[in-house]
Enzyme design. Structure first.
Site, short mmCIF file in Angstrom:
data_model
loop_
_atom_site.label_atom_id
_atom_site.label_comp_id
_atom_site.label_asym_id
_atom_site.label_seq_id
_atom_site.Cartn_x
_atom_site.Cartn_y
_atom_site.Cartn_z
N ARG A 88 -98.01 -51.80 -0.09
CA ARG A 88 -98.34 -53.18 0.26
C ARG A 88 -98.68 -53.97 -1.01
O ARG A 88 -99.36 -53.42 -1.88
CB ARG A 88 -99.53 -53.20 1.22
CG ARG A 88 -99.24 -52.66 2.60
CD ARG A 88 -100.54 -52.35 3.32
NE ARG A 88 -100.37 -51.98 4.72
CZ ARG A 88 -100.07 -50.75 5.14
NH1 ARG A 88 -99.87 -49.78 4.28
NH2 ARG A 88 -99.96 -50.51 6.44
N HIS A 91 -103.81 -54.97 -0.26
CA HIS A 91 -104.31 -54.02 0.75
C HIS A 91 -103.53 -52.70 0.71
O HIS A 91 -103.34 -52.06 1.74
CB HIS A 91 -104.25 -54.61 2.15
CG HIS A 91 -105.12 -55.82 2.35
ND1 HIS A 91 -106.40 -55.75 2.81
CD2 HIS A 91 -104.89 -57.13 2.11
CE1 HIS A 91 -106.92 -56.97 2.88
NE2 HIS A 91 -106.03 -57.83 2.44
N ARG A 128 -106.77 -50.28 10.64
CA ARG A 128 -106.61 -49.87 9.23
C ARG A 128 -107.57 -50.69 8.38
O ARG A 128 -107.56 -51.91 8.41
CB ARG A 128 -105.17 -50.07 8.76
CG ARG A 128 -104.93 -49.59 7.32
CD ARG A 128 -103.47 -49.70 6.92
NE ARG A 128 -103.24 -49.27 5.56
CZ ARG A 128 -103.34 -50.08 4.48
NH1 ARG A 128 -103.68 -51.34 4.62
NH2 ARG A 128 -103.11 -49.61 3.27
N ASN A 164 -110.78 -59.45 7.71
CA ASN A 164 -111.48 -58.89 6.57
C ASN A 164 -112.94 -58.62 6.93
O ASN A 164 -113.40 -59.04 7.99
CB ASN A 164 -111.46 -59.87 5.38
CG ASN A 164 -110.17 -59.78 4.57
OD1 ASN A 164 -109.39 -58.84 4.72
ND2 ASN A 164 -109.97 -60.73 3.70
N PHE A 177 -101.71 -68.31 -2.42
CA PHE A 177 -101.94 -66.86 -2.28
C PHE A 177 -101.29 -66.03 -3.38
O PHE A 177 -101.95 -65.18 -3.99
CB PHE A 177 -101.50 -66.39 -0.89
CG PHE A 177 -101.98 -65.00 -0.56
CD1 PHE A 177 -103.33 -64.71 -0.46
CD2 PHE A 177 -101.07 -63.96 -0.36
CE1 PHE A 177 -103.77 -63.42 -0.16
CE2 PHE A 177 -101.50 -62.68 -0.06
CZ PHE A 177 -102.85 -62.41 0.04
N ARG A 374 -99.68 -67.29 6.65
CA ARG A 374 -99.72 -65.85 6.92
C ARG A 374 -98.71 -65.48 8.00
O ARG A 374 -98.06 -64.44 7.92
CB ARG A 374 -101.13 -65.42 7.36
CG ARG A 374 -102.17 -65.53 6.26
CD ARG A 374 -103.53 -65.08 6.77
NE ARG A 374 -103.62 -63.64 6.92
CZ ARG A 374 -104.55 -63.01 7.62
NH1 ARG A 374 -105.47 -63.71 8.28
NH2 ARG A 374 -104.58 -61.70 7.69
N TYR A 378 -96.29 -62.17 6.83
CA TYR A 378 -96.44 -60.76 7.24
C TYR A 378 -95.15 -60.15 7.76
O TYR A 378 -94.81 -59.02 7.44
CB TYR A 378 -97.57 -60.62 8.28
CG TYR A 378 -98.94 -60.76 7.65
CD1 TYR A 378 -99.35 -61.98 7.13
CD2 TYR A 378 -99.81 -59.69 7.52
CE1 TYR A 378 -100.59 -62.12 6.51
CE2 TYR A 378 -101.04 -59.82 6.90
CZ TYR A 378 -101.43 -61.04 6.41
OH TYR A 378 -102.63 -61.18 5.78
N ARG A 385 -90.99 -53.93 3.36
CA ARG A 385 -91.73 -52.70 3.10
C ARG A 385 -91.18 -51.53 3.91
O ARG A 385 -91.11 -50.40 3.43
CB ARG A 385 -93.19 -52.95 3.48
CG ARG A 385 -94.22 -52.08 2.83
CD ARG A 385 -95.61 -52.64 3.06
NE ARG A 385 -96.00 -52.62 4.45
CZ ARG A 385 -96.41 -51.55 5.10
NH1 ARG A 385 -96.49 -50.40 4.51
NH2 ARG A 385 -96.75 -51.63 6.38
#
Ligand code: HDE
Length: 702
Positions: A88, A91, A128, A164, A177, A374, A378, A385
């Site tokens: 990632r 994170h 997670r 968070n 960001f 966001r 994501y 990923r």
């Protein structure tokens, strides 16, 4: 599952973990050894072909060249070569566990979310936790925010609350960001420092982005170095919407409140824990769940309407602001329990893909510009990923409710629509799924009007008022930690101008804090304060909910006592102490001069969990040292034993002593004991000591 729902099953049975080992058997082929799995399953290739030899490549003669024909070797090696997926971007370092969420207070008047319609509804969950800045192999105790990402497998789809442990964020607009993340991660030329914000690039960026000052106060506070994931709060950060069956909307902010209470470590401990056990947080969560001490959080919601939003001092769409619990109380509506560790880290924790866009009917977004960004980011990140759009087919990401759609093909497709119809509308008899105008997700029809411009709303420009409120809500001990952290971090900046630019923001938060940091950095005079971009809101009341120490644990449950022992101790007293910890649901580790353990005065063996240099006192919430005269003499010659004592005292831990143990502390330079140091003579003393340990630390020690 409905008839049309895809039948997705992992084709490979997950192997159950096997904690015992067997003596390796000789293979008889060149002396190599191998371990037989205890269930005796036959080793095969990924194609299922039985393997006869897993030790040697196929060769032309014993000393001849390896042959390309060896399909087993090729398959095994190619697979190995492809074991890593991109970590990632942020994170990367994280740890997950499974559990469930249960509704404890139904709120149909606020939301049509199926899960929240009735008390007692229960769904599986995956959580997670993570640090933000460090790479995958970085240490757990970095000073950083912690990710708290929750996936709820509801009956109406997966609902991800990707939060968070801090209720505000550094920046207000998603546009910033990549800059924020670049600044905090290792510098691109030298590739260090890793997993820390104590460097020029980060503070350079922060000094030029005053909107970050509120979150900086949080990361510099003890929130940045939690004792473990189990003792952290979680926050959804953004303002979301609840929408009820009538289509009425309320704003909502999400809170996860740990039943264990809040707890952090000291910076000096964090630094040492990183060396002694870089996996401290992982080990803690794994150990607690395996021991049956399931961590639990309450889900709380702050619900408010437009009228409140319109009169609140700050913009509810601004993710650098929170709403104090005193202004809008947190209503508890559910509980999250983590009761199961993963079978395989990669399959679940590494491959879990959270997306803020994953919401369910009854929940909706607001126009928070960070949240909007966001929602875009994501999904994109997961596709990259996990190698393609079919990451939702991976079991940890797949919904556990019926699902049916016409998306097809792509890398690793496990589920494609059955039959002829893969489009809609179609006129086939068995034509596949159809949209549900009544029960399907509908976006709250918020009226929007405005000019298309790259702008921010005016109220976003107040950068300091809530930073001040946060600081003023801390106890004196916590305020001291914030000052220390700022001094530490800025002392690591090489460029004087960067240090000065950061300190120039502090008088807007608190003049004493600014002065302390300025003195701590050795400035001759305070830098000229940075002028606030907007008039600050005066008179904000301190909020107790923002302090860790005001919300700490109230017992030793779930926490760990380290007992340093030597030969010749009173075994009965040790047993009493262990029992006292057990009685309140705590854990014990025995630390001894050798891992072989010790013998008590009556000749009984006590095994050790740690050898002294593997069990420094920073790994424990409280410590006891039990040693007769000759034991102490031996310990006093061992540097790690002296460090154990000196650190425990310096970190304001509760300490219990038996026999001549105080002499170890004297040898370590600790001469004046206080009320945080207990002498154990009998059973009652043990109970009293553990009761005192219920408080987090003996802060009076200073
Ligand atoms: Fe994230 N964030 N983020 N973030 N975030 C990711 O997604 C991003 C933000 C958070 O355990 C990434 O899968 C943008 C706020 C958590 O797997 C990425 C913005 C909050 C996790 C991403 C933010 C978070 C992530 C990286 C600003 C707290 C870990 C890999 C607009 C509310 C989830 C990945 C896990 C992960 C983007 C800001 C929390 C790149 C663009 C605010 C807990 O997609």
């Amino acid at each position: 599952m409905s008839e049309k729902s895809p039948q997705f099953r992992p084709s490979i049975e997950t192997q159950k973990s096997n904690e015992t080992t067997e003596r390796p058997e000789k293979t008889g082929q060149g002396g190599e050894t191998h371990q037989q799995s205890s269930d005796g399953a036959r080793l095969t290739t990924a194609q299922g072909v039985p393997v006869s030899d897993n030790q040697n490549t196929l060769k032309a003669g014993p000393r001849g060249p390896a042959l390309l024909e060896d399909f087993h070797f090729r398959e095994k090696m190619f697979h190995f070569d492809h074991e890593r997926i991109p970590e990632r971007v942020v994170h990367a370092r994280g740890y997950g566990a499974r559990g469930y969420f249960e509704t404890t207070d139904a709120i149909p008047e606020l939301t049509s979310a199926h899960l929240l319609q009735e008390k007692g509804r229960k769904v599986p969950a995956f959580v997670r936790f993570s640090t933000v800045a460090g790479n995958k192999g970085s240490m757990d105790l970095a000073r950083d925010a912690r990710g708290f990402a929750v996936k709820l497998y509801t009956e109406e789809g997966n609902w991800d609350i990707v939060g968070n442990n801090i209720p505000v964020f550094f920046i207000q607009d998603a546009m910033k960001f990549p800059d924020l993340v670049h600044s905090v991660k290792e510098a691109p030329d030298r590739a260090f420092p890793q997993a820390q914000s104590a460097h020029d690039n980060f503070w350079d960026f922060i000094s030029l982005m005053p909107e970050a000052m509120h979150m900086v106060m949080w990361t510099m506070s003890d929130r940045g170095i939690p004792r473990s994931f189990r003792f952290m709060e979680g926050f959804g950060v953004h303002t979301f919407r609840f929408v009820n069956a009538e289509g009425e909307s309320h704003f909502v902010k999400f809170h996860w409140k740990p039943k264990q209470g809040l707890q952090s470590v000291l910076w000096d401990e964090a630094v040492k824990i990183n060396g002694a056990d870089p996996d401290f947080h992982r080990r803690d969560l794994w150990g607690a769940i395996q021991a049956g001490d399931f961590p639990e959080w309450e889900l709380g919601v702050q619900v408010f309407d437009d009228a409140f939003a319109d009169t609140f001092d700050f913009d509810v769409l601004d993710a650098t602001k929170l709403i104090p619990e005193e202004d809008v109380p947190v209503r508890i509506i559910g509980r999250l329990v983590l009761d199961s560790v993963v079978d395989n880290f990669f399959a679940e924790t590494e491959q879990v893909a959270f997306c803020t866009q994953n919401i369910v009917p009854g929940v909706d977004f607001t126009n928070d510009p960070l949240l909007q960004g966001r929602n875009f980011s994501y999904l994109d990140t997961q596709i990259k990923r996990l190698g393609g759009p079919n990451f939702t087919h991976i079991p940890v990401n797949a919904p556990k409710c019926p699902f049916a759609h016409f998306q097809q093909d792509g890398h690793m497709a496990m589920y494609n629509p059955a039959g002829r119809a893969n489009y809609e509308p179609n006129s086939w008899k068995d034509g596949g799924p159809r949209a549900d105008a009544e029960g399907g997700f509908t976006t709250y029809p918020e009226a929007i009007e405005g000019e298309k411009r790259k702008v921010r709303a005016e109220l976003f420009a107040d950068h300091y008022s809530q930073a001040r409120q946060f600081y003023q809500s801390q106890t004196e001990v916590e305020q001291g930690h914030i000052a220390d952290a700022l001094i530490f971090e800025l002392s690591k900046c090489e460029v004087l101008d960067i240090r000065k630019r950061v300190v120039a923001h502090l008088p807007n938060i608190d003049t004493d804090l600014a002065q302390t940091v300025s003195d701590g950095l050795g400035f001759d005079e305070m830098p000229e304060p940075d002028a606030p971009r907007r008039d600050m809101v005066e008179g904000l009341k301190p909020s107790d909910a923002l302090s860790i120490l005001k919300n700490g644990p109230d017992s030793f449950k779930g926490r760990k006592l380290g007992i340093l022992v030597t030969d010749g101790i009173d075994g009965g007293l040790l047993a009493s102490l262990q029992q006292a910890v057990k009685d309140v649901g705590g854990m014990v580790e025995i630390i001894a001069p050798t891992i072989g353990g010790i013998k008590t005065s009556d000749g009984k063996s006590v095994s050790a969990d740690q050898k002294i240099d593997g069990g420094p006192s920073v790994l424990y919430d409280a410590v006891a040292v039990m040693a007769p005269a000759d034991g102490v003499k031996k310990l006093a010659t061992m540097h790690p034993a002296k460090g154990f004592a000196a650190d425990a005292f310096a970190h304001a831990k509760f300490i219990a002593l038996t026999g001549e143990a105080e002499k170890l502390f004297h040898a370590a330079g600790v001469d004046d004991f206080d009320d945080g140091v207990f002498r154990l003579e009998g059973k009652d003393d043990c109970a009293d000591f553990i009761q005192a340990c219920g408080k987090m630390r003996f802060w009076q020690r200073g």
